[in-house]
Design a protein around this motif. Structure first.
Motif, mmCIF file in Angstrom:
data_model
loop_
_atom_site.group_PDB
_atom_site.id
_atom_site.type_symbol
_atom_site.label_atom_id
_atom_site.label_comp_id
_atom_site.label_asym_id
_atom_site.label_seq_id
_atom_site.Cartn_x
_atom_site.Cartn_y
_atom_site.Cartn_z
ATOM 1 N N LEU A 121 2.350 1.761 -3.446
ATOM 2 C CA LEU A 121 1.364 2.300 -4.389
ATOM 3 C C LEU A 121 1.112 3.783 -4.153
ATOM 4 N N VAL A 122 1.051 4.190 -2.901
ATOM 5 C CA VAL A 122 0.866 5.617 -2.597
ATOM 6 C C VAL A 122 2.067 6.409 -3.101
ATOM 7 N N GLY A 123 3.270 5.876 -2.888
ATOM 8 C CA GLY A 123 4.483 6.547 -3.373
ATOM 9 C C GLY A 123 4.507 6.647 -4.885
ATOM 10 N N SER A 130 0.829 -1.206 0.000
ATOM 11 C CA SER A 130 0.000 0.000 0.000
ATOM 12 C C SER A 130 0.865 1.257 0.000
ATOM 13 N N ALA A 131 1.927 1.232 0.818
ATOM 14 C CA ALA A 131 2.824 2.394 0.869
ATOM 15 C C ALA A 131 3.520 2.600 -0.474
ATOM 16 N N SER A 137 1.947 6.690 -6.879
ATOM 17 C CA SER A 137 0.917 7.646 -7.286
ATOM 18 C C SER A 137 1.429 9.085 -7.157
ATOM 19 N N SER A 138 2.103 9.378 -6.051
ATOM 20 C CA SER A 138 2.626 10.738 -5.876
ATOM 21 C C SER A 138 3.744 11.023 -6.881
ATOM 22 N N GLN A 139 4.572 10.008 -7.176
ATOM 23 C CA GLN A 139 5.620 10.196 -8.188
ATOM 24 C C GLN A 139 5.010 10.446 -9.567
ATOM 25 N N ARG A 140 3.942 9.742 -9.883
ATOM 26 C CA ARG A 140 3.284 9.948 -11.178
ATOM 27 C C ARG A 140 2.788 11.386 -11.295
ATOM 28 N N ASP A 141 2.190 11.881 -10.234
ATOM 29 C CA ASP A 141 1.720 13.270 -10.258
ATOM 30 C C ASP A 141 2.885 14.244 -10.436
#
Length: 163
Positions: free
Chosen positions: A98-100, A95-96, A102-106
């Motif tokens: 995936l959150v990381g 989960s951590a 997602s923020s990198q993609r942004d």
């Protein structure tokens, strides 16, 4: 007359207290009887289990095998609890990650927009920008293909190890 009322109240209170104590005692006796029955059933179950294994011998081997069975069950339960904890940890790490991602993609999208704006202001041709975008799409598909291949290899290894 006043003392008769006081005595009758005391009698009523004593009567209510007697019935309350009697009810509490009956409940207590019932709980004790249930505990006794459960203990007796447990003992019968254990002796049946030991007897069915052939461990009910005069030298006391039945108790030892039962003890070993309980110990092995406890070991299995500890192993299951440890496995459950490890799986929870892995799930949390996933989960951590995936959150990381997602923020990198942004952040990368934001950087890409800024880069395109800078290149447009510098006068880089539109065709060069399209070539760069095609290259990024191709890189993305290469990454996806690599993920699928790695997953297939890991599944194959798992299947061979399991067999």
């Amino acid at each position: 007359l006043d003392w008769i009322g006081c005595v009758s109240r005391k009698l009523e209170q004593s009567d209510a207290e007697y019935y309350s104590l009697q009810d509490s005692y009956d409940k207590f006796v019932g709980r004790q009887r249930i505990k006794e029955i459960q203990h007796q059933e447990r003992h019968e179950l254990l002796t049946l289990r030991v007897a069915s294994r052939g461990g009910n011998t005069p030298n006391g081997q039945g108790d030892a095998s039962c003890s070993l069975d309980v110990e092995s069950q406890a070991k299995v339960m500890r192993s299951v609890a440890t496995s459950h904890q490890v799986l929870d940890d892995i799930f949390g790490q996933g989960s951590a990650i995936l959150v990381g991602l997602s923020s990198q993609r942004d952040r990368f999208k934001s950087a890409q927009r800024k880069m395109l704006d800078v290149l447009n202001t510098l006068g880089v041709s539109e065709s060069l920008l399209r070539v760069a975008e095609r290259r990024m799409k191709m890189d993305k598909w290469i990454v996806y293909l690599g993920m699928v291949i790695i997953t297939c290899v890991m599944f194959f290894i798992w299947y061979k190890v399991k067999a």
